[in-house]
Design an enzyme around this catalytic site. Structure first.
Site, mmCIF file in Angstrom:
data_model
loop_
_atom_site.group_PDB
_atom_site.id
_atom_site.type_symbol
_atom_site.label_atom_id
_atom_site.label_comp_id
_atom_site.label_asym_id
_atom_site.label_seq_id
_atom_site.Cartn_x
_atom_site.Cartn_y
_atom_site.Cartn_z
ATOM 1 N N HIS A 1 1.025 -1.142 -0.101
ATOM 2 C CA HIS A 1 -0.307 0.107 0.065
ATOM 3 C C HIS A 1 0.922 1.045 -0.152
ATOM 4 O O HIS A 1 1.198 1.771 1.154
ATOM 5 C CB HIS A 1 -0.771 0.626 0.956
ATOM 6 C CG HIS A 1 -1.723 -0.577 1.491
ATOM 7 N ND1 HIS A 1 -2.798 -0.879 -0.104
ATOM 8 C CD2 HIS A 1 -1.782 -2.368 1.892
ATOM 9 C CE1 HIS A 1 -4.158 -2.015 0.201
ATOM 10 N NE2 HIS A 1 -3.028 -3.076 1.756
ATOM 11 N N HIS B 1 -0.571 -6.862 -5.187
ATOM 12 C CA HIS B 1 -0.649 -7.889 -4.743
ATOM 13 C C HIS B 1 -0.076 -8.897 -5.230
ATOM 14 O O HIS B 1 -0.272 -8.850 -6.714
ATOM 15 C CB HIS B 1 -1.944 -7.952 -4.423
ATOM 16 C CG HIS B 1 -2.396 -9.491 -3.776
ATOM 17 N ND1 HIS B 1 -2.715 -10.246 -5.193
ATOM 18 C CD2 HIS B 1 -2.685 -10.099 -3.180
ATOM 19 C CE1 HIS B 1 -3.415 -12.098 -4.331
ATOM 20 N NE2 HIS B 1 -2.490 -11.469 -3.074
#
Length: 307
Positions: free
Chosen positions: A99, A109
């Site tokens: 993030h 991811h």
């Protein structure tokens, strides 16, 4: 020949992958570093969790390695294979979520994993899974194309049909049905992979794992220095709320970890440190926020289109 199940080789690769990715992410960060926690699971196995928090580039980055064993596969692992319910298992993998602080840098991811299910008197059943996906807030088309170009390159040695198949599966998997929108701009997703034999399937998992930083870090480098406003930060936090919704409602890895009695802190490291929700919010027409919804949060063949 050459098709023996070598779970120790898989573990060695995964540990090395975690080490390499942490090193490459840390090299982007001028001040913050990774904290490491080693943990053991009461039911068998354990892992190594590394989290970087409060950085100038990455607000939070979590890179987790785990290898867990148990007497019976949990429901999240047998939903597509009900005949394996009750088998003893071992599962190992690397999973990560990054993030960034700057709203112009996408969240990303990646995970790669290996399962082995065994029962007395039965042949062992094994499979690989994984993939990577990109979740931008203020997208740049060149970044999205580049991400998919690297995904295609990772798949191409294994057949021309592999990228379209796993790109489509990613679009379908990372979809918030209750919102009727994708989580991001996709990438690759594969699961239950064993039809090529162990050696080739393992090689494909390595190709995907090794491609992640090649796909992501050039995007980080291009965007991390762009100026951003409080409006853009507010929208980033609002969209992170969608990330939380997906992970807690749909994500198979999160559900497997919780159902199998995994370490909760390691499982939920994928959560953003800050997120927002707002009642019945809609972007202003013609804004960059609207562009995300209208142009990017739609499954597209990014490699077939010209500017």
């Amino acid at each position: 020949m050459g098709q023996a199940i070598d779970s120790e080789a898989v573990e060695a690769y995964l540990l090395g992958l975690q080490e390499a990715i942490c090193g490459e992410l840390a090299a982007q960060e001028p001040a913050a570093g990774f904290r490491e926690d080693r943990w053991e699971r009461p039911g068998g196995g354990g892992g190594r969790t590394r989290v970087l928090a409060g950085g100038e580039v990455f607000e939070q980055a979590g890179v987790n390695y785990s290898r867990v064993t148990g007497e019976a596969l949990p429901a999240a692992a047998t939903a597509r294979r009900p005949e394996l319910a009750g088998r003893a298992f071992q599962a190992m993998g690397v999973s990560l979520v990054v993030h960034p602080l700057n709203p112009h840098v996408p969240t990303s991811h990646m995970n790669v994993r290996f399962f082995l299910a065994e029962a007395e008197g039965e042949a062992p059943v094994w499979w690989f899974g994984g993939g990577f996906d990109l979740t931008p807030y203020y997208p740049f088309e060149e970044d999205v194309r580049y991400w998919h170009q690297i995904a295609l390159a990772a798949c191409r040695p294994f057949g021309e049909e592999v990228y379209p198949r796993y790109k489509k599966w990613c679009d379908e998997y990372f979809y918030l049905r209750h919102r009727q929108e994708p989580r991001g701009v996709g990438g690759l997703f594969f699961d239950d992979l064993n039809e090529w034999g162990f050696d080739r399937c393992f090689a494909f998992m390595r190709s995907v794992g090794d491609a992640y930083t090649r796909a992501y870090l050039p995007i980080v480098a291009r965007r991390k220095g762009l100026p951003w406003s409080e409006r853009e930060r507010d929208f980033q936090l609002y969209r992170r709320g969608r990330y939380v919704e997906f992970n807690l409602i749909y994500d198979r890895g999160t559900l497997f970890g919780l159902q199998s009695g995994g370490r909760t802190e390691s499982i939920l490291m994928s959560m953003p440190p800050l997120a927002k929700w707002r009642y019945d919010w809609h972007p202003e027409p013609g804004s960059r926020e609207a562009e995300l919804y209208e142009r990017y949060l739609k499954p597209r063949d990014w490699l077939a289109e010209e500017d």
